[in-house]
Structure formats: C-alpha cells, structure tokens
Design a protein around this motif. Structure first.
Motif, mmCIF file in Angstrom:
data_model
loop_
_atom_site.group_PDB
_atom_site.id
_atom_site.type_symbol
_atom_site.label_atom_id
_atom_site.label_comp_id
_atom_site.label_asym_id
_atom_site.label_seq_id
_atom_site.Cartn_x
_atom_site.Cartn_y
_atom_site.Cartn_z
ATOM 1 N N CYS A 53 0.836 -1.204 0.000
ATOM 2 C CA CYS A 53 0.000 0.000 0.000
ATOM 3 C C CYS A 53 0.872 1.256 0.000
ATOM 4 O O CYS A 53 0.619 2.201 -0.747
ATOM 5 C CB CYS A 53 -0.923 -0.019 1.208
ATOM 6 N N LEU A 54 1.913 1.268 0.843
ATOM 7 C CA LEU A 54 2.796 2.427 0.921
ATOM 8 C C LEU A 54 3.583 2.632 -0.357
ATOM 9 O O LEU A 54 3.938 3.763 -0.710
ATOM 10 C CB LEU A 54 3.754 2.271 2.109
ATOM 11 N N LEU A 55 3.859 1.561 -1.062
ATOM 12 C CA LEU A 55 4.565 1.672 -2.331
ATOM 13 C C LEU A 55 3.813 2.580 -3.296
ATOM 14 O O LEU A 55 4.421 3.359 -4.036
ATOM 15 C CB LEU A 55 4.749 0.279 -2.949
ATOM 16 N N GLY A 56 2.483 2.500 -3.277
ATOM 17 C CA GLY A 56 1.677 3.336 -4.156
ATOM 18 C C GLY A 56 1.480 4.750 -3.638
ATOM 19 O O GLY A 56 1.048 5.632 -4.384
ATOM 20 N N GLU A 57 1.800 4.982 -2.354
ATOM 21 C CA GLU A 57 1.561 6.296 -1.758
ATOM 22 C C GLU A 57 2.802 7.177 -1.702
ATOM 23 O O GLU A 57 2.688 8.405 -1.730
ATOM 24 C CB GLU A 57 1.031 6.126 -0.325
ATOM 25 N N LEU A 58 3.986 6.600 -1.603
ATOM 26 C CA LEU A 58 5.181 7.375 -1.287
ATOM 27 C C LEU A 58 5.920 7.926 -2.501
ATOM 28 O O LEU A 58 6.731 8.836 -2.359
ATOM 29 C CB LEU A 58 6.157 6.519 -0.464
ATOM 30 N N PHE A 59 5.644 7.383 -3.700
ATOM 31 C CA PHE A 59 6.385 7.819 -4.877
ATOM 32 C C PHE A 59 5.525 8.710 -5.771
ATOM 33 O O PHE A 59 4.349 8.414 -5.997
ATOM 34 C CB PHE A 59 6.889 6.619 -5.682
#
Length: 463
Positions: A357-363
């Motif tokens: 989930c964070l992979l899609g939010e942080l970049f």
C-alpha cells in the motif's frame, strides 16, 4: 474479480511447493524426486523469474496497454502449469516455475497500476489492498488442491483458471488513463463511464488530461529514485519495510508450510494445518484491507510485527526444546500449529499488505513505474535470501535457528517502523511528498480535507 485473477493464479504458483515438496523430496520411486537443495532452488525459481518480468513490464505496459499486458499473462501461467503436469524430470519444474515467475513480475507491475488508474479515489485504498488478498487466495486454493490431488491433476485443474482469467478479462475496459496517454479521447470517455456507472465524466476527464500533461512534462528518470532526496527517502522506507517483511520469514514459511508442520509432529496433519494457515492468512488480509484507512498504517504495522516477534520466538523455542534438548513435549504438540496460526493472524494484520500500500503512496507519478519495477526486483532478491536461509538453517543447524533468526530480524523491523516509517493516514499525495521533502505539512490543510462538506459544496461537485 477478473482484474485480480492473474494474481490468484500467481499466488497458486508461489504456494505450489507447500503441498508438493513433501511428495517429491528424496522420493526415489518418482522421476520427479529431488534433494533438499534442488527443492530450495525450485521453490525460489519464480522469484528469479520475477526480476525478468518486472523489468519487461516497465516497457511493455505503456506499449501494449494495461489490459492486454494483464490479459496475456494468462498464457505463460497456462504454459507453466502444463509443463508441471507433464514434467518427467526436475529440470522441467525449474523451467516451468521460471516462466511463472516472469509472468508474476509482469502481473505485479501491471495489475496495481491498472487498479490505481481505474479506481474511484474513495475506494482506491481498499482496491489496492485486494492485490494481497487475491494473491493469498491463490495460496489457499493450491493448498486445497495439492493436498488431495496428484501433482499432475492439480496442475491441470489450476491451468483452467488461466483460461477463465484470459476470457473474463477480455471484456474489461482498458484504463482510461492509458487511452488518454495515446490520445484516444472518445475511447477513454467510454471506458471511464463504464467504471463510473454512466455518469457525466467530463470533469474527471479534464483532471486526468491535466495530470497526464503535467506528468509528461516532468517525466522522471530511473536515477531520480536515488538522486532526489525525497525519492531516496521513500526508497529507504519501502525497501526497509519489504526487507523486514521478508526476513520475518513469511514467504519462506509459505514455501515450506507442510514441511514445517511435518517436523512439528503435531496431531494435526500437515495438510490440514497448512490449509488452516492459509485460510487464516486470507481472512486476516481482508480484515486489514477493510480497517487500514480507519486504524492507520503505522499502528497496524507496530501491532503486526510485535505479535510476529512473539509468535516466531515461541515457534523457535518449541523446536529448540524438541530437537536440541530432546525433552518429552507430547503434551505441547499443539504449540507449533498454534504458534504459526498466531504468526499469520498478526502478520497479516499489517505487515502482509501495508508495505505494498505504501509503495503506491510514497512515490510521485513521474517515477512510480520505475519504483514498482525496482520494488519487485528487490522483493524477489530478499525473498530468495530469506527462503534459502530457512532451508540452510533447517538442514544444517535445526529449524529453531531459522525461527530465532526471523525473530531477531522482526525486532529490528519494529525499531525501523517506530523511528523511520511515517503515518500516511488522512494525507493526500501532495502532503506526503511535502513530508518526504522535509517541508511542513500544515495541520489546517489536513483538517480542511477531513471537514464534512456542506450540501452546497456536495452539489457543486456533482457532474
């Protein structure tokens, strides 16, 4: 749903060693008999193939489109299952699982991208979490099939899901984002209306066009992941989380689930225990996807990895007392099954899906394709090492050493989460990027975003 069937098939390939390895390890009566070292290589072969697939997907997904890329992953998945069904030696299994790994790398790049581009913002987080849910469903299905059917029949039945995935996805619309990138405006409008229920999509079309124009002007380079400080910080966060996720032993345990339960000597059969294990993982990953937007990412991660530390330590201690001390622990044979069920409940609560989930939010959008590709390659690398670590420890020092190693890594992961991982709940993507750049994220912006809209404001936003 059709868009996630590719990930279900992918999960089935990854979970295949769990019911199969006990049947072919050192089985001299079968042409598929393999040694422990060969079994370890066969188990991780999809991780090696995923590196090739992820790199390939970063090029073909913008050339062929999201829909065709996802749809045609059914072909190598189907080929791999049929090679397994009719394999006459271990080398065919290696090749088959390498092919499946290549399809995996493509799937885990294209499917999250497709979901992110077609989903309404209100449900994007939930739909993004469905990637993990679908993948784990594949583990559960293959353990059910593989525990009660022959290797050949399991592979043939599994290949039928590839056919279903191909023909059902054929009727899914292409991503409106991709169509607008190719200047197919009318096709994009038709696609978006199908996803939004035939409402007026003019305003959303204009927003997507503006986003594409902005992104194309600021198209990033692969090196921007390392040279721009905010991207580098995001890499450290995601890389750390994915690393500690794998060195908690989750993928290694799924590869060797039935072998571990067999070593435990519990009254519960290895087949039944592994099915329970993956069923619980499936249910808890669904629970996590439902509550993550309310509970927050960081609290769930802390609870998840803290509980995993305790469960892994219990597991290691049981095997230490059983195998090293040679103590009579007949009365405690339920402990290893209970310990792994405890592990999977708590691990699935946060550590299973939130790193993705964070992979899609942080970049930012300009480098997200590169980040997804690199993340899949990195995942394959660390999961391979973790799986090999379990096999080496099990064969040379005792499986308790593997569990103690995973326990130590999880403790380090807890420290990392507390001091490095940010909370992204309630923040839009712009606020997250300001945080990563070290700029102040004003509280009033967040409060305004969370403030309930008046009826007049709601009416102004209706198409």
């Amino acid at each position: 749903m059709p868009r996630n069937l590719a990930l279900v098939t992918d999960g089935m390939h990854y979970g295949w060693p769990s019911p199969t390895l006990p049947q072919i390890l050192n089985n001299t009566d079968s042409p598929l008999s393999i040694t422990n070292d060969e079994g370890a290589l066969m188990a991780v072969m999809p991780l090696l193939g995923a590196v090739i697939g992820a790199v390939a997907a970063s090029f073909i997904v913008d050339y062929f489109g999201r829909k065709k890329t996802i749809m045609y992953t059914a072909v190598p998945f189907f080929l791999a299952w049929n090679m397994i069904a009719f394999a006459t030696s271990a080398k065919y299994l290696y090749i088959a699982r390498l092919i499946a790994g290549i399809a995996d790398g493509v799937s885990f790049t294209a499917v999250p991208m497709y979901i992110g581009e077609i989903a309404d913002p209100k449900v994007r987080g939930f739909l993004g979490s469905s990637c993990s849910v679908s993948w784990i469903l594949g583990f559960l299905i293959i353990n059910l099939l593989g525990s009660y059917l022959s290797i050949k029949l399991t592979a043939i039945v599994s290949s039928s899901l590839c056919i279903i995935a191909f023909f059902t996805f054929m009727f899914m619309p292409e991503s409106p984002y991709y169509l607008l990138m190719k200047n197919q405006t009318e096709e994009a409008r038709i696609s978006l209306r199908k996803f939004r229920g035939n409402v007026n999509v003019t305003e959303e079309m204009e927003r997507i066009k503006a986003s594409i124009q902005s992104t194309s002007k600021a198209r990033g380079k692969f090196t921007d992941l390392f040279t721009i400080p905010s991207n580098r910080k995001a890499l450290i966060i995601v890389g750390g989380l994915r690393g500690f996720q794998q060195f908690s032993g989750t993928t290694a345990i799924t590869f060797y689930a039935q072998e571990i339960f067999k070593l435990a000597g519990s009254d519960v059969s290895p087949k039944e225990a592994s099915i329970i294990y993956f069923a619980v993982m499936f249910v808890m990953t669904i629970v996590s996807s439902v509550i993550v937007d309310k509970a927050g990412r960081k609290p769930l991660l802390i609870i998840s990895i803290t509980g995993s530390v305790l469960a892994l330590f219990i597991e290691g201690t049981y095997f230490y007392i059983k195998d090293v001390k040679n103590a009579d622990i007949t009365a405690f044979e339920w402990v290893p099954v209970a310990g792994l069920i405890m592990f999977v409940i708590l691990f699935s609560l946060g550590m299973q899906s939130i790193p993705i989930c964070l992979l899609g939010e942080l970049f930012p959008t300009s480098v997200k394709a590169y980040a997804l590709c690199l993340a899949d390659v990195y995942y394959s690398f660390v999961a391979t090492i973790a799986s090999k670590f379990l096999q080496v420890m099990k064969d040379n020092y005792g499986i308790h050493m593997a569990f103690y190693g995973f326990t130590i890594c999880s403790i380090l992961g807890l420290i990392f989460i507390i001091f490095v991982v940010p909370e992204t709940k309630g923040k839009n993507l712009e606020e997250i990027q300001r945080f990563l750049r070290g700029e102040p994220v004003h509280a009033d912006v967040e409060l305004q975003a969370m403030k309930p809209k008046t009826d007049d404001e709601v009416n102004q936003n209706v198409d």
